[in-house]
Design an enzyme around this catalytic site. Structure first.
Site, mmCIF file in Angstrom:
data_model
loop_
_atom_site.group_PDB
_atom_site.id
_atom_site.type_symbol
_atom_site.label_atom_id
_atom_site.label_comp_id
_atom_site.label_asym_id
_atom_site.label_seq_id
_atom_site.Cartn_x
_atom_site.Cartn_y
_atom_site.Cartn_z
ATOM 1 N N LYS A 94 27.230 55.906 27.308
ATOM 2 C CA LYS A 94 27.663 57.186 26.753
ATOM 3 C C LYS A 94 26.703 58.343 27.053
ATOM 4 C CE LYS A 94 30.886 55.687 23.255
ATOM 5 N NZ LYS A 94 30.652 54.237 23.059
ATOM 6 N N GLU A 116 32.826 62.933 16.910
ATOM 7 C CA GLU A 116 33.054 61.749 16.102
ATOM 8 C C GLU A 116 32.303 60.587 16.759
ATOM 9 O OE1 GLU A 116 35.234 62.812 18.361
ATOM 10 O OE2 GLU A 116 35.293 61.003 19.600
ATOM 11 N N SER A 383 28.590 47.622 29.416
ATOM 12 C CA SER A 383 28.558 49.024 28.982
ATOM 13 C C SER A 383 27.442 49.330 27.993
ATOM 14 C CB SER A 383 29.909 49.407 28.378
ATOM 15 O OG SER A 383 30.302 48.497 27.357
HETATM 16 C C1 PLP Z 1 31.802 53.362 22.956
HETATM 17 C C2 PLP Z 1 31.593 52.131 23.687
HETATM 18 C C3 PLP Z 1 32.639 51.549 24.429
HETATM 19 C C4 PLP Z 1 34.038 52.063 24.430
HETATM 20 O O1 PLP Z 1 34.220 53.345 24.963
HETATM 21 P P1 PLP Z 1 34.899 53.604 26.355
HETATM 22 O O2 PLP Z 1 35.162 55.066 26.364
HETATM 23 O O3 PLP Z 1 36.168 52.790 26.401
HETATM 24 O O4 PLP Z 1 33.952 53.189 27.403
HETATM 25 C C5 PLP Z 1 32.347 50.411 25.162
HETATM 26 N N1 PLP Z 1 31.114 49.862 25.162
HETATM 27 C C6 PLP Z 1 30.094 50.396 24.456
HETATM 28 C C7 PLP Z 1 28.770 49.744 24.499
HETATM 29 C C8 PLP Z 1 30.303 51.540 23.706
HETATM 30 O O5 PLP Z 1 29.285 52.058 23.004
#
Ligand code: PLP
Length: 407
Positions: A94, A116, A383
């Site tokens: 993010k 948010e 992610s």
């Molecule tokens: C917020 C988050 C997601 C989901 O958000 P996307 O916009 O679908 O990428 C996935 N993995 C992690 C670690 C997150 O913090």
């Protein structure tokens, strides 16, 4: 053959095929148009791009590496690779779009970032970016998520942000979006609503996608350098869809690369409110200012959703994913809570990497692909890291995985 790469830019009204656009109150449209214009200018501004590149490298720690998970690969019979977004500063992907949005807001003369957050990851990343560029920051968060993700709440406050609880409905991500939107409407001139995924009205799905496409741009080059070819499969979890489309974008024109977007199957797909499998079980509709697939209740309102992963429980999904689904370019499938938790421990114990529960959905699917005889290589987007989830996981699943004696 449809060249999806050509179709990866929305039209001038922000539509990817039938999906996207801007469905917002008229008085807000002029302000959003200013953001679109400012973004169109800075996306080609060498000075802005150089500043963002400098921050990606020296502040975030990019490029994030690709790791060949050899233990998992041996065990399940297919080569599995991880794109390590978990190693970024603040622990997830993010930060990539938060820095972009914060720099844009600063450039536009805004005083405050608001947003948010679900798991708290977007809030922490945005509070971090706000501190760095020198903007105020208000974060709206569901009361349930505040309790579940408390360490992130503390981080945001240390970073100087204000955390404001959303206390209605299920008190999770959807309610936090409502609260943040209401606050934005009171003063859209001095505040900048930094949307946390590839959702919301145009230009956000395109803009956040562009900032996140650094993931795939790096990964494509890194994989080619490591293996001399492209991966056969890409896997990423899909909440709003930013980390997935961030990985996919660089590969859209590579027709031999299969792509899998993994939605949260929750406790069961058989009951509304027990999952957040928007593309798998949803229908087209409009909410939060854009048209996409959504999980609706009988009145056509946003339906209740649930996932063990706070960052995935959202009743809609980025419009570009809806388009990619209709084109058949990406395969969307689901992973249940239990499968994700299993994968959370499997990656921890096989490779020494504790994933975010969100990312564990992608890990579970990669393992499933390998088990089902997928002999091609699999590049999955890790992610985020799991630090934020460890207390919750041990409290709820510790015993099952042999951690029952923690006092
Ligand atoms: C917020 C988050 C997601 C989901 O958000 P996307 O916009 O679908 O990428 C996935 N993995 C992690 C670690 C997150 O913090």
């Amino acid at each position: 053959m449809i060249n999806t790469f050509v179709h990866s830019q929305p039209n001038h009204e922000g539509f990817f095929g039938d999906f996207g656009g801007s469905f917002i109150p008229e008085q807000l449209q002029a302000i959003i148009d200013e953001i679109t214009q400012a973004y169109q200018a800075i996306r080609q501004d060498p000075e802005f791009l150089a500043e963002l590149a400098r921050l990606y490298k020296h502040f975030v720690g990019r490029p994030s590496p690709i790791f060949h998970a050899q233990n998992l690969s041996m065990k399940y019979g297919a080569d599995i690779y991880l794109k390590r977004e978990d190693l970024n500063h603040t622990g997830a992907h993010k930060i990539n779009h938060c820095l972009g949005e914060a720099l844009l807001a600063k450039k536009m003369g805004k005083a405050k970032l608001i947003a948010e957050t679900g798991a708290g990851q977007h809030g922490v990343a945005l509070a971090t970016a706000a501190a760095l560029v020198g903007l105020k920051c208000d974060i709206y968060m569901g009361e349930v998520d505040i309790a579940k993700e408390y360490p992130n709440v503390v981080r945001m406050r240390i970073l100087g942000a204000k955390v404001i609880p959303a206390t209605h409905g299920r008190k999770t991500l959807k309610e936090a979006v409502d609260a943040a939107f209401d606050a934005y409407m009171t003063d859209p001139v001095s505040q900048f609503y930094a949307i946390g995924s590839v959702v919301g009205p145009h230009p956000f799905p395109m803009m956040v996608r562009d900032f996140q496409s650094i993931i795939g741009n790096e990964a494509r080059e890194q994989f080619l350098q490591m293996e001399g070819c492209l991966p056969d499969n890409l896997v990423a979890c899909v909440g709003g869809g930013s980390n997935a489309v961030g990985l996919f974008t660089a590969f859209l024109k590579d027709e031999a690369v299969a792509m899998h977007g993994i939605e949260p199957g929750g406790r069961t797909l058989n009951e509304p409110g027990e999952h957040a499998a928007t593309l798998t079980l949803g229908t087209p509709g409009v909410m939060h200012g854009f048209k996409s697939y959504m999980l609706q209740d009988d009145e056509g309102e946003p339906g209740q959703v649930y996932s063990v992963a706070s960052g995935l429980d959202y009743p809609s999904v980025g419009p570009q994913h809806a388009y990619l689904k209709e084109l058949g370019r990406v395969n969307y499938d689901t992973i249940s809570d239990d499968e994700a938790i299993e994968a959370f421990f499997e990656l921890s114990r096989q490779e020494g990497i504790i994933p975010a529960i969100e990312s564990a959905h992608a890990v579970a699917y990669a393992i499933k692909l390998a088990k089902h005889g997928e002999d091609g290589s699999i590049l999955l987007n890790l992610s985020g890291r799991g630090d934020k989830d460890i207390d919750f996981v041990v409290a709820n699943y510790g015993e099952k995985f042999g951690i029952d004696d923690i006092t």
